[in-house]
Design a protein around this motif. Structure first.
Motif: not given
Ligand code: NCD
Ligand code: ZN
Length: 367
Positions: A57-69
């Motif tokens: 879920s931490y990785i999902k939250s980061l993906e939401a902030l920076a979808p291209e990374t």
């Protein structure tokens, strides 16, 4: 003839702290801004990322902030990590487990004291192909002659012991700072890699003693140690690669004031400066500038892309090159969360992060 352009396929940062909350909102997008396609994210949140579900879920939250990374997750080595939890994490795409010896750095109070109890966990990691990431310092203990200057050298016997017992387990000695560590990793087998930060390729003890902005764990060591780090990068040794250990702290934590801590007494009695150097937003140009300064620009691709990607088995996607051009660019004095832009610099609650080498010139920029 000097080169004016350099291209590297999909640079990857194999050790980065992206935090949570507003700090994360500010810096997660900086991974891409700094030229990285991939970030291998450390789990020392508060509380730590200590099981598979939290990591996912931490990785999902980061993906939401920076979808291209592309973000790859890790978990914090501790009692919640059973062999079953490792298998579950592997099935969720979590790639590694980070171990912090107790008390040596930011948010390491739940760190480990003894590795033997984790052997069943390491076995499951070996089976599932998960990577063990070691913060390679033992806790300071004056009665044993241990202090921050020899804490890494004293740790190396743990690395050798784990590798001897689990030769197929991929292990990364994180952010090496000493000649002893470089020589140790060279001696060990192909399953042992080592990250080196750009700041440790530049700093020595004198640069952080009395200067909180350059203070991180492990601390930068002697000129001879720095030479050893530069030599192994200049050589392009395949098991040494970039892990920035970019670790942002609010300016008020790097340079605390009595007002921000409470009373003058509390401030003097208990307050230290936070350990961590921030480089994510400027990372690739910083790496190029520093490698060129010691004659290793031709190893930039090995350092920021090829070696780490080969070690982790994450080949660069086709057509993913990033180009740098020679141009003088000034490192910003600070990065400020948009919600805090109106506050004065003296306001201790203002979320601003001062990067490594703030205000200095880099000799490369992203084209
Ligand atoms: C890191 C942090 O602030 O999270 N600090 C540091 O000095 N490197 C923790 C760590 O990786 O040791
Ligand atoms: Zn770190």
């Amino acid at each position: 003839m000097s080169t004016d352009r350099v291209s590297v396929p999909a640079p990857a940062d194999w050790h980065v702290h992206l935090r949570q909350g507003e700090m994360s909102e500010l810096i997660a997008p900086h991974v891409k801004q700094g030229g990285m396609s991939l970030a291998y994210v450390m789990p020392n949140l508060s509380p730590p990322v200590s099981n598979a579900e939290q990591a996912a879920s931490y990785i999902k939250s980061l993906e939401a902030l920076a979808p291209e990374t592309k973000f790859l997750g890790t978990m914090y080595l501790g009692p919640e990590l059973t062999p079953d939890e490792i298998r579950k994490a592997a099935s969720l795409g979590i790639r590694g487990v980070k171990s912090y010896p107790r008390g040596v750095t930011t948010n390491s109070d739940s760190g480990i004291e003894d590795y033997d109890v984790y052997y069943p966990v390491f076995e499951a990691m070996e089976e599932t192909g998960m990577v063990l990431n070691l913060h390679g310092e033992v806790p300071s203990d004056a009665s044993k002659g241990i202090c921050v200057l020899n804490a890494e050298a004293r740790f190396l016997s743990h690395l050798e012991k784990i590798h001897a017992r689990f030769p197929r387990l991929r292990i990364v000695l994180e952010h090496a700072t000493t000649r002893a560590a470089v020589e140790c990793v060279r001696r060990l087998g192909d399953t042992v890699g080592c990250t080196i930060t750009p700041h440790h390729l530049a700093l020595i003890v004198d640069d952080w003693a009395g200067r909180p902005i350059n203070f991180c764990k492990p601390v930068a060591k002697t000129p001879d140690d720095r030479d050893a780090l530069q030599e192994v990068i200049r050589e392009g040794h395949p098991r040494f690669f970039l892990g920035s250990d970019s670790a942002p702290h609010p300016l008020a934590s790097k340079y605390p004031s009595p007002a921000s801590v409470g009373s003058t007494h509390d401030f003097v009695a208990s307050c230290g400066c936070a350990a961590g150097i921030y480089t994510s937003a400027i990372l690739l140009p910083l790496c190029a500038t520093i490698l060129e300064s010691f004659g290793a620009l031709d190893k930039l691709e090995a350092y920021v892309s090829a070696n780490g990607r080969a070690f982790y088995g994450e080949p660069a996607p086709a057509g993913s090159e990033i180009t740098l051009r020679r141009a003088s660019s000034k490192i910003p004095d600070a990065f400020v969360h948009p919600k805090h832009e109106d506050k004065s610099d003296a306001d201790a609650t203002k979320l601003q992060v001062v990067p490594f080498w703030a205000g200095r010139e880099l000799t490369w920029e992203i084209a």
